[in-house]
Design a protein around this motif. Structure first.
Motif, PDB file in Angstrom:
ATOM      1  N   LEU A   1      -6.075  -6.789  -0.789  1.00  0.00           N
ATOM      2  CA  LEU A   1      -6.312  -6.243   0.697  1.00  0.00           C
ATOM      3  C   LEU A   1      -7.812  -5.461   0.571  1.00  0.00           C
ATOM      4  CD1 LEU A   1      -2.747  -5.267   1.844  1.00  0.00           C
ATOM      5  CD2 LEU A   1      -4.103  -7.642   2.190  1.00  0.00           C
ATOM      6  N   GLU A   2      -8.679  -5.577   1.451  1.00  0.00           N
ATOM      7  CA  GLU A   2      -9.612  -4.748   1.505  1.00  0.00           C
ATOM      8  C   GLU A   2      -9.941  -4.117   3.049  1.00  0.00           C
ATOM      9  OE1 GLU A   2     -13.286  -5.907  -0.312  1.00  0.00           O
ATOM     10  OE2 GLU A   2     -12.214  -7.512  -1.210  1.00  0.00           O
TER      11      GLU A   2
ATOM     12  N   ILE B   1       2.020  -3.774   6.118  1.00  0.00           N
ATOM     13  CA  ILE B   1       0.606  -2.830   5.927  1.00  0.00           C
ATOM     14  C   ILE B   1       1.053  -1.699   6.714  1.00  0.00           C
ATOM     15  CG2 ILE B   1      -1.620  -2.483   6.624  1.00  0.00           C
ATOM     16  CD1 ILE B   1      -2.003  -5.484   5.849  1.00  0.00           C
ATOM     17  N   LYS B   2       1.421  -1.825   7.885  1.00  0.00           N
ATOM     18  CA  LYS B   2       1.739  -0.780   8.533  1.00  0.00           C
ATOM     19  C   LYS B   2       2.958   0.240   8.232  1.00  0.00           C
ATOM     20  CE  LYS B   2       2.958   0.442  13.658  1.00  0.00           C
ATOM     21  NZ  LYS B   2       3.293   0.135  15.094  1.00  0.00           N
ATOM     22  N   GLU B   3       3.774  -0.572   7.764  1.00  0.00           N
ATOM     23  CA  GLU B   3       5.150   0.386   6.995  1.00  0.00           C
ATOM     24  C   GLU B   3       4.634   1.001   5.663  1.00  0.00           C
ATOM     25  OE1 GLU B   3       8.224  -2.430   7.144  1.00  0.00           O
ATOM     26  OE2 GLU B   3       8.674  -2.021   9.350  1.00  0.00           O
TER      27      GLU B   3
ATOM     28  N   LYS C   1      -9.845  -0.936  -1.433  1.00  0.00           N
ATOM     29  CA  LYS C   1      -9.368  -2.009  -2.105  1.00  0.00           C
ATOM     30  C   LYS C   1      -7.807  -1.677  -2.531  1.00  0.00           C
ATOM     31  CE  LYS C   1     -13.336  -4.630  -3.665  1.00  0.00           C
ATOM     32  NZ  LYS C   1     -14.026  -5.348  -4.484  1.00  0.00           N
ATOM     33  N   HIS C   2      -6.994  -2.581  -2.145  1.00  0.00           N
ATOM     34  CA  HIS C   2      -5.718  -2.304  -2.470  1.00  0.00           C
ATOM     35  C   HIS C   2      -4.873  -3.648  -3.054  1.00  0.00           C
ATOM     36  CE1 HIS C   2      -4.945   1.440   0.026  1.00  0.00           C
ATOM     37  NE2 HIS C   2      -6.137   0.637   0.853  1.00  0.00           N
ATOM     38  N   GLN C   3      -4.649  -3.490  -4.112  1.00  0.00           N
ATOM     39  CA  GLN C   3      -4.121  -4.762  -4.900  1.00  0.00           C
ATOM     40  C   GLN C   3      -2.594  -4.434  -4.503  1.00  0.00           C
ATOM     41  OE1 GLN C   3      -5.790  -7.169  -6.447  1.00  0.00           O
ATOM     42  NE2 GLN C   3      -4.108  -8.495  -6.600  1.00  0.00           N
ATOM     43  N   VAL C   4      -1.895  -5.524  -4.063  1.00  0.00           N
ATOM     44  CA  VAL C   4      -0.474  -5.372  -3.601  1.00  0.00           C
ATOM     45  C   VAL C   4       0.213  -6.604  -3.866  1.00  0.00           C
ATOM     46  CG1 VAL C   4      -1.200  -3.796  -1.656  1.00  0.00           C
ATOM     47  CG2 VAL C   4      -0.674  -6.277  -1.207  1.00  0.00           C
TER      48      VAL C   4
ATOM     49  N   VAL D   1      -7.646 -10.685   1.515  1.00  0.00           N
ATOM     50  CA  VAL D   1      -7.574 -10.290   2.827  1.00  0.00           C
ATOM     51  C   VAL D   1      -8.541  -9.343   3.304  1.00  0.00           C
ATOM     52  CG1 VAL D   1      -6.295 -10.029   5.118  1.00  0.00           C
ATOM     53  CG2 VAL D   1      -5.364 -11.308   3.228  1.00  0.00           C
ATOM     54  N   ILE D   2      -9.618  -9.525   3.831  1.00  0.00           N
ATOM     55  CA  ILE D   2     -10.543  -8.423   4.238  1.00  0.00           C
ATOM     56  C   ILE D   2     -10.277  -7.988   5.889  1.00  0.00           C
ATOM     57  CG2 ILE D   2     -13.185  -7.618   4.350  1.00  0.00           C
ATOM     58  CD1 ILE D   2     -13.441  -9.746   2.077  1.00  0.00           C
TER      59      ILE D   2
END
Length: 101
Positions: free
Chosen positions: A9-10, A45-47, A24-27, A92-93
């Motif tokens: 996620l970016e 993402i929100k949580e 940048k998040h590698q999740v 996902v950006i």
């Protein structure tokens, strides 16, 4: 049962400021009964990632108008938006096009 998904996620264009300035998040999304769709991703993402001012990122069950979303470098509008079923290794950006004045 759906296997866990690994995503990148970016957050750009100022959106990263809502996520402790981290772009940048590698999740890894946990396994669940139903396939992960984009709607579920936004809740996750929100949580789990969003640190402040959720009203600047989400509106209802979608992203705030003015945030461009790309899935694997394609506009999410071409991918089904909230109904897009996430795939392992998707990128996902989120790019904020909103600027204060």
């Amino acid at each position: 049962m759906v296997a866990p998904l690994s995503l990148q996620l970016e957050f750009r264009g100022g959106a990263e400021l809502l996520f402790d300035g981290i772009r940048k998040h590698q999740v890894t999304l946990p396994s669940q009964q139903r396939p992960w769709d984009f709607r579920n991703l936004l809740v996750w993402i929100k949580e789990n990632l969003l640190k402040e001012r959720p009203e600047l990122f989400v509106q209802g069950d979608s992203v705030l108008p003015g945030i461009l979303v790309l899935i694997n470098d394609a506009d999410w509008e071409l991918m089904g938006e909230l109904d897009y079923l996430l795939q392992d290794q998707d990128n996902v950006i989120f790019i904020s096009t909103l600027h204060g004045g």
